[in-house]
Scaffold this active site. Structure first.
Site, PDB file in Angstrom:
ATOM      1  N   ARG A  40      34.842  -4.881  -3.201  1.00 39.97           N
ATOM      2  CA  ARG A  40      35.891  -4.557  -4.165  1.00 39.97           C
ATOM      3  C   ARG A  40      35.352  -3.560  -5.184  1.00 39.97           C
ATOM      4  O   ARG A  40      34.148  -3.440  -5.402  1.00 39.97           O
ATOM      5  CB  ARG A  40      36.343  -5.827  -4.893  1.00 39.97           C
ATOM      6  CG  ARG A  40      37.021  -6.822  -3.956  1.00 39.97           C
ATOM      7  CD  ARG A  40      37.716  -7.909  -4.750  1.00 39.97           C
ATOM      8  NE  ARG A  40      36.789  -8.661  -5.589  1.00 39.97           N
ATOM      9  CZ  ARG A  40      37.140  -9.296  -6.702  1.00 39.97           C
ATOM     10  NH1 ARG A  40      38.403  -9.253  -7.104  1.00 39.97           N
ATOM     11  NH2 ARG A  40      36.263  -9.974  -7.393  1.00 39.97           N
ATOM     12  N   LYS A 104      26.526 -16.407  -0.628  1.00 33.09           N
ATOM     13  CA  LYS A 104      27.668 -15.649  -0.113  1.00 33.09           C
ATOM     14  C   LYS A 104      27.507 -15.415   1.392  1.00 33.09           C
ATOM     15  O   LYS A 104      26.566 -14.780   1.842  1.00 33.09           O
ATOM     16  CB  LYS A 104      27.764 -14.323  -0.864  1.00 33.09           C
ATOM     17  CG  LYS A 104      29.038 -13.574  -0.622  1.00 33.09           C
ATOM     18  CD  LYS A 104      29.331 -12.672  -1.807  1.00 33.09           C
ATOM     19  CE  LYS A 104      30.326 -11.581  -1.479  1.00 33.09           C
ATOM     20  NZ  LYS A 104      30.762 -10.862  -2.677  1.00 33.09           N
ATOM     21  N   ARG A 239      32.086 -16.559 -12.066  1.00 31.85           N
ATOM     22  CA  ARG A 239      30.668 -16.928 -12.013  1.00 31.85           C
ATOM     23  C   ARG A 239      30.508 -18.336 -12.561  1.00 31.85           C
ATOM     24  O   ARG A 239      31.115 -18.688 -13.569  1.00 31.85           O
ATOM     25  CB  ARG A 239      29.818 -15.986 -12.882  1.00 31.85           C
ATOM     26  CG  ARG A 239      29.692 -14.583 -12.325  1.00 31.85           C
ATOM     27  CD  ARG A 239      28.751 -14.524 -11.137  1.00 31.85           C
ATOM     28  NE  ARG A 239      28.645 -13.165 -10.636  1.00 31.85           N
ATOM     29  CZ  ARG A 239      29.493 -12.626  -9.754  1.00 31.85           C
ATOM     30  NH1 ARG A 239      30.511 -13.331  -9.281  1.00 31.85           N
ATOM     31  NH2 ARG A 239      29.331 -11.376  -9.348  1.00 31.85           N
TER      32      ARG A 239
END
Ligand code: ATP
Length: 241
Positions: A40, A104, A239
Site C-alpha cells: 500500500r 506477517k 500497530r
C-alpha cells in the site's frame, strides 16, 4: 477463471491493471518470480525467488468502486481459511494482512479500474503475496517479523487450487452481500481482538485504544478513552502497543 502462469514479471498487479479493461473473463496471473511487488501507499513487497506465492486475480464486480471498500478484508478471510486447511495457523490483522505467530505471512493489495461500460461495474485487481519459505534477511529489510507458511512449499499448485476455489465461491458472495457476508468469519480470525493498539497515519499516532473487531462495512472498531469509534482503512496502519 482463466489461469496464466509466467516465469517472471515486475508486478502481477501492474500487468493485470493494464489489461483489465479488455479482459473477457476473470483472470488469475501467477508469477513464479515477482521482481517489483507493491504494497500500500507506494511501499514495496519483497519476494525473493522461490520464497513466495505471488499472483493477482482480476475480477469484475457489478458494483461501483465504493462497494469494494470491504473487499481487502473479505480476501483476507479467503486466504486465511484456505491456509488453515493446510494446517497453517493463519489469522487476520486489519485492514489487509494475514499473520501467523504475530509475523506477517501474506499481504493483499487491491487496485481498481472502472469498467468502460459504466460506473456500476468495476474491475478489481486483487494482488496477493504469500510467504512460503523463510527468506533470510527479510525481517531485517522490512523492520518487522516476517513469517512463512512452509506447509505450502512442497505443493504450491495444491495451495493455488485451494485459493482459486475459495475465490470462486467467495467473490460472487461478496458481490451480493458485501463484507457483511464475511464479518463474522473475519472477527473469528482477528489476531488483535482486545489488544491495546495504535492507529498510525504516516508514522503519527492518530488514535489509541483497544481493538474490538470490525463492523459490517470493514471499519475497525476501537475502544478509546472517549468511547467506541470506527476507523476507515484508507492508508492508516494498526500497530500493537
Ligand atoms: P501495515 O498495515 O502493518 O502498515 P502495510 O499496510 O504497511 O502493513 P503493505 O503496505 O500492505 O503493508 O505491505 C508493504 C509492507 O510489508 C512493507 O513496507 C514491508 O514492511 C512489508 N513487507 C514487504 N515484503 C514482505 C514480505 N515478503 N513478507 C512480509 N512483509 C513484507
Amino acid at each position: 477463471i482463466a489461469l496464466e502462469i509466467v516465469a517472471e514479471t515486475g508486478s502481477t498487479n501492474v500487468d493485470l491493471l493494464a489489461r483489465a479493461a479488455h479482459l473477457q473473463q476473470p483472470t488469475l496471473l501467477w508469477a513464479q518470480l515477482q521482481t517489483a511487488g507493491k504494497g500500500r501507499a507506494g511501499r514495496a513487497w519483497h519476494t525473493p525467488a522461490g520464497a513466495a506465492l505471488t499472483f493477482s486475480l482480476a475480477w469484475k464486480f457489478n458494483l461501483p468502486v465504493q462497494g469494494l471498500l470491504g473487499l481487502p478484508l473479505a480476501v483476507g478471510v479467503v486466504i486465511a481459511e484456505a491456509l488453515r486447511t493446510f494446517g497453517v495457523d493463519a489469522r487476520l490483522k486489519w485492514p489487509n494482512d494475514v499473520l501467523k505467530d504475530d509475523g506477517k505471512l501474506a499481504g493483499i493489495l487491491i487496485e481498481t479500474v472502472t469498467d468502460k461500460t459504466g460506473r456500476q461495474a468495476t474491475w478489481a485487481v486483487i494482488g496477493i503475496g504469500i510467504n512460503i519459505a523463510q527468506a533470510s534477511g527479510l525481517s531485517m529489510q522490512t523492520g518487522r517479523a516476517v513469517v512463512a507458511a512452509t506447509e505450502l512449499a512442497a505443493e504450491p499448485e495444491r495451495a493455488m487450487a485451494a485459493l482459486l476455489d475459495g475465490f470462486a465461491q467467495a467473490l460472487p458472495r461478496f458481490e451480493q452481500q458485501g463484507f457483511a457476508g464475511f464479518v463474522d468469519a473475519w472477527n473469528a480470525l482477528d489476531a488483535y481482538a482486545g489488544e491495546p493498539v495504535n492507529i498510525l497515519d504516516q508514522g503519527q499516532v492518530l488514535h489509541t485504544g483497544y481493538a474490538a473487531g470490525v463492523d459490517a462495512g470493514g471499519r475497525l472498531l476501537l475502544d478509546t478513552a472517549q468511547g467506541r469509534i470506527t476507523v476507515l482503512a484508507g492508508d492508516v496502519s494498526l500497530r500493537i502497543r
